[in-house]
Every structure is written in structure tokens, then in C-alpha cells.
Design a protein around this motif. Structure first.
Motif, short mmCIF file in Angstrom:
data_model
loop_
_atom_site.label_atom_id
_atom_site.label_comp_id
_atom_site.label_asym_id
_atom_site.label_seq_id
_atom_site.Cartn_x
_atom_site.Cartn_y
_atom_site.Cartn_z
N ALA A 196 39.65 29.25 34.98
CA ALA A 196 39.96 30.58 35.51
C ALA A 196 41.46 30.71 35.73
O ALA A 196 42.23 29.76 35.55
N THR A 197 41.89 31.90 36.13
CA THR A 197 43.32 32.17 36.28
C THR A 197 43.63 32.60 37.71
O THR A 197 42.75 32.99 38.48
N TYR A 198 44.92 32.53 38.03
CA TYR A 198 45.38 32.81 39.40
C TYR A 198 46.70 33.56 39.35
O TYR A 198 47.53 33.33 38.47
N SER A 199 46.90 34.45 40.31
CA SER A 199 48.20 35.09 40.47
C SER A 199 48.41 35.47 41.92
O SER A 199 47.45 35.57 42.70
N GLY A 200 49.67 35.68 42.28
CA GLY A 200 50.02 36.05 43.64
C GLY A 200 50.68 37.41 43.68
O GLY A 200 51.18 37.92 42.67
N VAL A 201 50.66 38.00 44.86
CA VAL A 201 51.28 39.30 45.09
C VAL A 201 52.33 39.13 46.19
O VAL A 201 52.04 38.57 47.24
N PHE A 202 53.52 39.64 45.94
CA PHE A 202 54.58 39.65 46.96
C PHE A 202 55.14 41.07 47.01
O PHE A 202 56.06 41.43 46.28
#
Length: 351
Positions: A267-273
């Protein structure tokens, strides 16, 4: 500066955080002078967020807002003057956006604020000043995670961690507007709110990750998992996502975590800033575009923030922050800055 259609005072009241953890002080300041690309806004209401509390306490190193400083990220108000190069708005427009309070930008707990026009959108009439004022930070954060990063779509099974929180309760509504099936974690006392928002509640205190993944997805995992809690909840998110096609996104990915559970699922992952545009100057136009999406959803009846039943004005700013920090506080808090719009004919600023 384009001349204002309304008489303006020489000074304004603002809420200053003088030092780490100190009570906010209400002081007089001159009205800001507009820079190119800015509009001057008479703030009708300012939303406050837990991040504002951390900035006030000097516990938000990532926000880079040296004290003393005016506090506040979010606002809704009326445009009263324009820089000569601004063409997107007119004097008298009602607008909302996340426009300051970090990166050295003056905050929104202020009777007037100078804001970059790119960060703004026209406020929908369907929302009160207070409802519009509490939306920008949480809506932008939710939208960037679900839409920009995870590409949520109709039929997706979406899990929102912290569904009764500021970002979480808006994320539920955004996911629902795209046609997704939504589950959300919370406590037993938050069950009714989560159901009202259109999500299936998960009591994380009594149900394990394996149990609710089995119940909701036949053990296949969620297509999108949005973590708004951080810490161990990120690890739980890695364990709850669908193999191969699933995506985990978090708005609080600041710790150290093992990626093994995510990697073993492919699976994949990302962040929000969300603060990047105010900190770097990059991406401001996109924040304005996201606010336009918020306005569209509000006009169509698909978005409504949950407000606290408590009401505060600027003189009660410290009480508002205490209420926000209360363990059982439910709903977003707004501080009403001006009792009436300049177009209502009232120019008594009580200064």
C-alpha cells in the motif's frame, strides 16, 4: 490601495500572545497597510484551532510564529479595501480563508486583517459567519488528504480516525460527497455525532483493528485510511489499509513508525502539512481553490461544520481557548469579532 467604500478607523483591537503560555492580551494596533496582492478584511468571525493553542504556548515549532504575535489562522469577513493589483474581489465581498497566524503573518483574532487574495474564496450565504470562520484549516487539511493525495472516489471504503474531531468530521462529509462509504473511529460518547455525519461509528476503545476491519471490509482493508490523530493511530492505519491499492494519509505524521505493515500490503502513504503556503509562499492559489470547493459543498448542502454551543467575543478569547482545551468539548469554536457588517451601516468599532 483602492479607496474603501466604508469609513475605516485608524486603529483596531487584536489579541496578542505576549509570551509562551501567557493569557492573550487585547491591545490596540494601527490598521495594516496593504501590500501588492492583498485585500483588507473586516473580520466578522475568527475560528480557533488546537494549533492556535499550541502556537500560543510556543509548542508548535513547525508553525514558526515567534511570540509576541497575533493569534489565529482562520477567519470570515468583508473586504473593505484592495491593493491596486487585486482583481478577483471587490469591496463588499464576503470571504473566508486561512490567511495568517503562522510564518510571521499576523493572526485573525483582529478586527481587521490584510490577507493575500489568493487564499480566499467567496463565503457561501448558506453558512453563518461563525460556520465559515471555523472551516478553512480543517477543510483544507481534509481535502488535501482525501482528494489531492488519496484520490477518493465513489465506492471507496474510507476509514477516518478521529471522526468527531475538527478535521475528521469534515473529512467524513467530503468523502460522503464523493460517494464513498465511510467509517469513523471515536468514543462511545461521539457515536451519535459520527452517525449524524453519515459515517458508521467504530468504538476504538472496545474494538480492535482486526475486528473492525473484518466487520467493515470482510478483512480486505479500507481503500483509504485518513489518520487525524497521530501516534499509535498511524500504526493502526497501516494495519487497516487494503492490500496493493490502499492508501494511508495522515495530518499528524511527525513520529517514528515502522513501515513494515504498510510495505507488506504493497500500500501507499502520504502526509499533509497544511501550513506550507503560509510558511513558504508556495501553493497559495491552490488553497484558494480548495476554499472554493468548500463553498460549493456548503451551497449544495453537503458540508456543515459542527459548532460548539458556546459563543465568545474578542474580550472572551481566553475563555474560548479554555473551552477548546476542555476534555469534553464538542464542536468547533469561533470568536465573533464584529457584531455587524459594514454594509449594515454600523461603523461603531468600540475602539
Amino acid at each position: 490601495m483602492t479607496a474603501a467604500s466604508y469609513p475605516l478607523p485608524a486603529t483596531m483591537q487584536v489579541a496578542i500572545a505576549p509570551s509562551a503560555g501567557a493569557d492573550l492580551m487585547i491591545v490596540q494596533r494601527p490598521l495594516p497597510e496593504l501590500q501588492p496582492g492583498q485585500v483588507l478584511i473586516r473580520v466578522m468571525a475568527a475560528g480557533i484551532n488546537p494549533l492556535d493553542g499550541k502556537i500560543r504556548a510556543a509548542q508548535a515549532e513547525h508553525a514558526r510564529q515567534p511570540l509576541p504575535a497575533t493569534i489565529g489562522l482562520d477567519m470570515a469577513g468583508v473586504v473593505v479595501a484592495l491593493a491596486p493589483d487585486v482583481t478577483a474581489f471587490d469591496v463588499g465581498d464576503e470571504v473566508f480563508g486561512m490567511v495568517g497566524g503562522v510564518g510571521g503573518h499576523p493572526g485573525t483574532l483582529s478586527e481587521y486583517v490584510a490577507a493575500d487574495a489568493r487564499l480566499l474564496a467567496v463565503k457561501p450565504q448558506e453558512l453563518t459567519w461563525q460556520e465559515a470562520a471555523v472551516l478553512p484549516l480543517v477543510f483544507i487539511t481534509a481535502w488535501e488528504g482525501l482528494v489531492d493525495r488519496a484520490k477518493v472516489k465513489a465506492g471507496d471504503k474510507v476509514l477516518v480516525h478521529g471522526g468527531a474531531g475538527g478535521v475528521g468530521h469534515v473529512a467524513i462529509q467530503i468523502a460522503k460527497s464523493f460517494g464513498a462509504e465511510v467509517w469513523a473511529t471515536g468514543t462511545a460518547s461521539q457515536r451519535d455525532l459520527i452517525e449524524t455525519l453519515g459515517a458508521t461509528p467504530i468504538d476504538y476503545e472496545t474494538e480492535t483493528v482486526e475486528q473492525y476491519v473484518a466487520r467493515a471490509t470482510h478483512a480486505e482493508g479500507f481503500d483509504v485510511v485518513y489518520d487525524t490523530v497521530g501516534g499509535k493511530t498511524i500504526d493502526a492505519s497501516f494495519a487497516a489499509v487494503r492490500t496493493y491499492t490502499g492508501h494511508v494519509v495522515t495530518s499528524l505524521g511527525w513520529g517514528t513508525h515502522s513501515l513494515a505493515p504498510l510495505s507488506f500490503r504493497g500500500a501507499t502513504y502520504s502526509g499533509v502539512f497544511t501550513l506550507l503556503p503560509l510558511l513558504t509562499g508556495q501553493g497559495m492559489t491552490h488553497h484558494g481553490e480548495i476554499m472554493q470547493e468548500a463553498a460549493k459543498l456548503a451551497r449544495s448542502g453537503l458540508l456543515r461544520p459542527v459548532l460548539s454551543s458556546r459563543h465568545f467575543d474578542l474580550a472572551q478569547a481566553n475563555e474560548a481557548f479554555a473551552q477548546m482545551a476542555a476534555p469534553k468539548n464538542l464542536g468547533k469554536l469561533a470568536i465573533t469579532m464584529n457584531a455587524s457588517s459594514p454594509r449594515d451601516g454600523s461603523h461603531d468599532h468600540q475602539l
